[in-house]
Design a protein around this motif. Structure first.
Motif, PDB file in Angstrom:
ATOM      1  N   SER A 162       0.634  -0.892  -5.256  1.00 17.91           N
ATOM      2  CA  SER A 162      -0.605  -0.182  -4.966  1.00 17.91           C
ATOM      3  C   SER A 162      -0.304   1.015  -4.076  1.00 17.91           C
ATOM      4  N   THR A 163      -1.101   2.073  -4.255  1.00 21.69           N
ATOM      5  CA  THR A 163      -0.949   3.220  -3.349  1.00 21.69           C
ATOM      6  C   THR A 163      -1.793   3.033  -2.098  1.00 21.69           C
ATOM      7  N   ARG A 164      -2.453   1.895  -1.964  1.00 20.32           N
ATOM      8  CA  ARG A 164      -3.381   1.730  -0.841  1.00 20.32           C
ATOM      9  C   ARG A 164      -2.821   0.814   0.226  1.00 20.32           C
ATOM     10  N   THR A 165      -1.538   0.665   0.263  1.00 18.37           N
ATOM     11  CA  THR A 165      -0.983  -0.184   1.317  1.00 18.37           C
ATOM     12  C   THR A 165      -1.012   0.567   2.648  1.00 18.37           C
TER      13      THR A 165
END
Lengths: 110, 323
Positions: free
Chosen positions: B46-49
């Motif tokens: 995920s790019t939302r870490t």
């Protein structure tokens, strides 16, 4: 989207705080900015390629910035700082260009 | 059978550039994706870490800091520059005010002189003095004449072609002090009676020089365009100037270096007095006047007691008595 918000937050903090950059650090700042840009565009491309990895992103970001700064520092010590800066800018600039070209192909299919 | 060796790439010696151009993406991404795929996970994380977001904040911070830190120096210089410009303008305004005062005082002095001469019975000297003052650039003049506007070539600020101007080190499209000297001398030569450049009267002691990039006329820096006002017989001067050496020189400057020039005749042109004129020598007048009144002898337009006359004492006395 959330990383873009993070970028905006960082920009705002930097603009509001306006931190004083020590003089000794100023020659490395442009190089660090370009290295960071390279890492960011690489990450965007990886996202579009579907192979993004957060650990790789962070590590490549930090190592890019540090290695670029180190090369310039070394160049300064050897008296060829401006030439090595040019080299770093050329290499990173080419990478940024081809990554942006790839992103463009992904987004516009052209 | 020996297997044929893999053919060598023709551009093998350029692998550095090739890899830079063809694989700009960090190979780590592909490797990590392969590892994750092998472990049965989706290739991308995920790019939302938290790490990514923190990193983006740092990146934004870095950009903003870089932009501000690298832009701060020019703004500091600009503020100093604008302050200096302001100071120069204030001082110039002050100087102009004082020049006006000088002109006013000088008018008073000449009025008093005329009065004194009249009272001393030497009114005929007034004409002589007026004429001498005219030639010396001591009085403002008005009349018909020529206006010659000379300006730098339009491309003088950019890197224009390097000509073979003798003024090495300067842009060939710029008007140099020697150009102005030649033009002004040419104007004197065709019968100009009074010349001013950009409102500064040229006298016999005025110098046209270069200081750095600026043309200095009588110690005052000028900025282009240079407007040269020459009083005299306009038609005759124009007729004579164009074929003269200075006229031909000016035409060549225009042809070869793009220096602009415009010559117009006009009426009612004014040439100011030279505010820097001062009396440097005075001598008693021999002849008629002294017989009439001994004290009016040294007829001068002296304005200061430090004049280098042959007999300053008598001269000062004259001022006293004629008043």
């Amino acid at each position: 989207m959330i990383p873009a918000l993070g970028l905006l937050v960082g920009l705002t903090i930097g603009l509001l705080l306006d931190p004083a950059v020590p003089v000794w650090m100023q020659p490395y700042l442009p190089i660090a900015v370009i290295a960071a840009l390279d890492a960011v565009f690489g990450a965007v491309r990886a996202v579009l390629d579907g192979i993004f990895n957060d650990k790789v992103f962070v590590v490549s970001f930090l190592s890019n910035v540090i290695v670029a700064a180190f090369i310039v520092f070394l160049g300064d010590q050897l008296g060829v700082g401006s030439q090595l800066s040019t080299g770093v800018v050329v290499v990173l600039g080419v990478r940024i260009f081809s990554n942006v070209a790839s992103i463009r192909r992904h987004l516009f299919k052209a | 059978m020996i297997p044929e060796p893999k053919p060598r790439r023709p551009d093998a010696s350029m692998t550095l550039i090739t890899s830079m151009l063809e694989r700009p993406l960090d190979p780590g991404y592909q490797q990590a994706a392969d590892r994750r795929a092998a472990a049965g996970l989706p290739p991308a994380t995920s790019t939302r870490t938290a790490v990514v977001i923190a990193m983006m904040v740092v990146t934004g911070f870095l950009f903003a800091t870089g932009a501000q830190a690298l832009r701060a120096a020019p703004t500091a210089a600009a503020s100093v520059k604008s302050e200096l410009v302001g100071r120069i303008e204030t001082l110039q305004a002050q100087g102009q005010g004082q020049e006006a005062t000088i002109a006013e005082l000088r008018k008073q002095v000449s009025e008093l002189e005329a009065l004194a001469l009249q009272q001393a019975g030497a009114a005929d000297l007034t004409d002589t003095i007026t004429q001498l003052e005219m030639f010396a650039g001591y009085t403002a003049m008005r009349g018909s004449g020529l206006t010659l506007t000379v300006g730098d070539a339009p491309s003088a600020d950019a890197d224009s072609d390097t000509g073979s101007r003798p003024s090495s080190g300067f842009d060939s499209g710029r008007v140099t002090s020697s150009d102005l000297q030649i033009i002004v001398n040419g104007l004197w030569g065709v019968g100009a009676e009074a010349i001013a450049i950009n409102g500064h009267r040229l006298t016999s002691t005025a110098a046209i020089r270069f200081a750095g990039q600026a043309i200095i006329v009588d110690f005052r820096p000028l900025t282009p365009p240079y407007v040269i006002t020459a009083l005299g017989d306009a038609a005759r001067m124009q007729q004579l100037f164009e074929p003269s050496f200075a006229g031909v020189y000016l035409a060549q400057l225009g042809e070869q270096f793009g220096i602009t020039s415009e010559l117009t005749a006009g009426d009612g042109l004014t040439v100011p007095a030279d505010s820097l004129t001062r009396l440097t020598s005075a001598k008693p007048l021999d002849g008629g006047v002294t017989t009439r009144s001994a004290t009016t002898g040294p007829v001068t337009s002296g304005t200061d007691g430090s004049s280098l006359g042959p007999d300053p004492g008598e001269q000062q006395g004259t001022e006293e008595t004629t008043r």
